[in-house]
Write a protein that holds these residues in place. Structure first.
Motif, short mmCIF file in Angstrom:
data_model
loop_
_atom_site.label_atom_id
_atom_site.label_comp_id
_atom_site.label_asym_id
_atom_site.label_seq_id
_atom_site.Cartn_x
_atom_site.Cartn_y
_atom_site.Cartn_z
N ALA A 117 12.15 0.23 5.59
CA ALA A 117 11.80 1.33 4.70
C ALA A 117 10.74 0.90 3.69
O ALA A 117 9.78 1.65 3.43
CB ALA A 117 13.04 1.86 3.99
N VAL A 118 10.89 -0.29 3.13
CA VAL A 118 9.92 -0.80 2.16
C VAL A 118 8.57 -1.03 2.84
O VAL A 118 7.52 -0.63 2.32
CB VAL A 118 10.43 -2.08 1.48
N ASP A 119 8.58 -1.66 4.01
CA ASP A 119 7.33 -1.92 4.74
C ASP A 119 6.60 -0.62 5.07
O ASP A 119 5.38 -0.52 4.92
CB ASP A 119 7.59 -2.70 6.02
N GLN A 120 7.36 0.36 5.52
CA GLN A 120 6.78 1.67 5.87
C GLN A 120 6.16 2.32 4.64
O GLN A 120 5.05 2.84 4.68
CB GLN A 120 7.86 2.57 6.46
N THR A 121 6.87 2.28 3.54
CA THR A 121 6.38 2.90 2.30
C THR A 121 5.17 2.16 1.78
O THR A 121 4.20 2.77 1.32
CB THR A 121 7.50 2.94 1.24
N ARG A 122 5.22 0.84 1.83
CA ARG A 122 4.07 0.05 1.37
C ARG A 122 2.83 0.38 2.21
O ARG A 122 1.73 0.53 1.67
CB ARG A 122 4.39 -1.44 1.44
N ALA A 123 3.00 0.50 3.51
CA ALA A 123 1.87 0.79 4.40
C ALA A 123 1.26 2.16 4.13
O ALA A 123 0.05 2.34 4.22
CB ALA A 123 2.31 0.69 5.86
N SER A 124 2.09 3.11 3.78
CA SER A 124 1.59 4.48 3.61
C SER A 124 1.30 4.88 2.17
O SER A 124 0.56 5.85 1.95
CB SER A 124 2.59 5.48 4.22
N HIS A 125 1.85 4.17 1.18
CA HIS A 125 1.74 4.63 -0.20
C HIS A 125 1.30 3.56 -1.21
O HIS A 125 1.35 3.81 -2.42
CB HIS A 125 3.08 5.20 -0.67
N ALA A 126 0.89 2.38 -0.75
CA ALA A 126 0.49 1.32 -1.68
C ALA A 126 -0.58 1.81 -2.64
O ALA A 126 -1.55 2.45 -2.24
CB ALA A 126 -0.02 0.11 -0.92
N GLY A 127 -0.35 1.56 -3.93
CA GLY A 127 -1.32 1.92 -4.95
C GLY A 127 -1.26 3.36 -5.43
O GLY A 127 -1.96 3.73 -6.36
N GLN A 128 -0.42 4.18 -4.81
CA GLN A 128 -0.29 5.57 -5.25
C GLN A 128 0.60 5.62 -6.49
O GLN A 128 1.27 4.67 -6.83
CB GLN A 128 0.28 6.42 -4.11
N PRO A 129 0.58 6.75 -7.19
CA PRO A 129 1.41 6.88 -8.40
C PRO A 129 2.89 6.64 -8.11
O PRO A 129 3.41 6.94 -7.02
CB PRO A 129 1.18 8.34 -8.84
N PHE A 130 3.57 6.09 -9.12
CA PHE A 130 4.98 5.73 -9.00
C PHE A 130 5.83 6.87 -8.45
O PHE A 130 6.65 6.66 -7.55
CB PHE A 130 5.53 5.29 -10.37
N ALA A 131 5.66 8.08 -8.97
CA ALA A 131 6.51 9.20 -8.54
C ALA A 131 6.39 9.45 -7.04
O ALA A 131 7.41 9.67 -6.36
CB ALA A 131 6.17 10.46 -9.32
N ALA A 132 5.17 9.39 -6.52
CA ALA A 132 4.96 9.62 -5.09
C ALA A 132 5.58 8.50 -4.26
O ALA A 132 6.20 8.73 -3.22
CB ALA A 132 3.47 9.74 -4.79
N VAL A 133 5.41 7.27 -4.74
CA VAL A 133 5.97 6.12 -4.04
C VAL A 133 7.50 6.17 -4.07
O VAL A 133 8.16 5.95 -3.05
CB VAL A 133 5.46 4.80 -4.65
N HIS A 134 8.05 6.49 -5.22
CA HIS A 134 9.51 6.55 -5.36
C HIS A 134 10.09 7.59 -4.40
O HIS A 134 11.09 7.33 -3.71
CB HIS A 134 9.88 6.87 -6.81
N GLU A 135 9.48 8.74 -4.34
CA GLU A 135 9.94 9.80 -3.44
C GLU A 135 9.84 9.36 -1.98
O GLU A 135 10.77 9.56 -1.20
CB GLU A 135 9.12 11.07 -3.67
N ALA A 136 8.71 8.76 -1.62
CA ALA A 136 8.52 8.31 -0.24
C ALA A 136 9.51 7.21 0.12
O ALA A 136 10.07 7.20 1.23
CB ALA A 136 7.09 7.81 -0.05
N LEU A 137 9.76 6.29 -0.81
CA LEU A 137 10.70 5.21 -0.55
C LEU A 137 12.12 5.75 -0.40
O LEU A 137 12.86 5.34 0.52
CB LEU A 137 10.64 4.16 -1.66
N ALA A 138 12.51 6.67 -1.26
CA ALA A 138 13.84 7.26 -1.17
C ALA A 138 14.02 7.95 0.19
O ALA A 138 15.07 7.81 0.83
CB ALA A 138 14.06 8.25 -2.31
#
Length: 80
Positions: A25-46
């Protein structure tokens, strides 16, 4: 209180499988959302954690990981 070593041996594969789900899940989120705003990353990671069936994860851990992926410093210091 003592713990039977066989109980530990039984738990290891279960814990390892759970950690693998979190890692995916972390790898997938990092690949798709690295550097994006925290809220977007948090939602994608969840969502990724739910999709991987990697629940439960301590909320503070999810927040820390999302801050690292977004590149924002969190309450525990630098993201490095």
């Amino acid at each position: 209180m003592t713990t039977d070593p066989s109980e530990y041996e039984k738990a290891v594969p279960i814990v390892a499988a759970h950690l693998s789900k979190i890692e995916r899940a972390v790898d997938q989120t990092r690949a798709s959302h690295a550097g994006q705003p925290f809220a977007a990353v948090h939602e994608a990671l969840a969502k990724a954690l739910l999709d991987e069936d990697a629940q439960p994860v301590v909320p503070q851990v999810v927040e820390k990981l999302a801050r690292q992926i977004s590149g924002e410093a969190g309450p525990w210091g630098a993201t490095g």
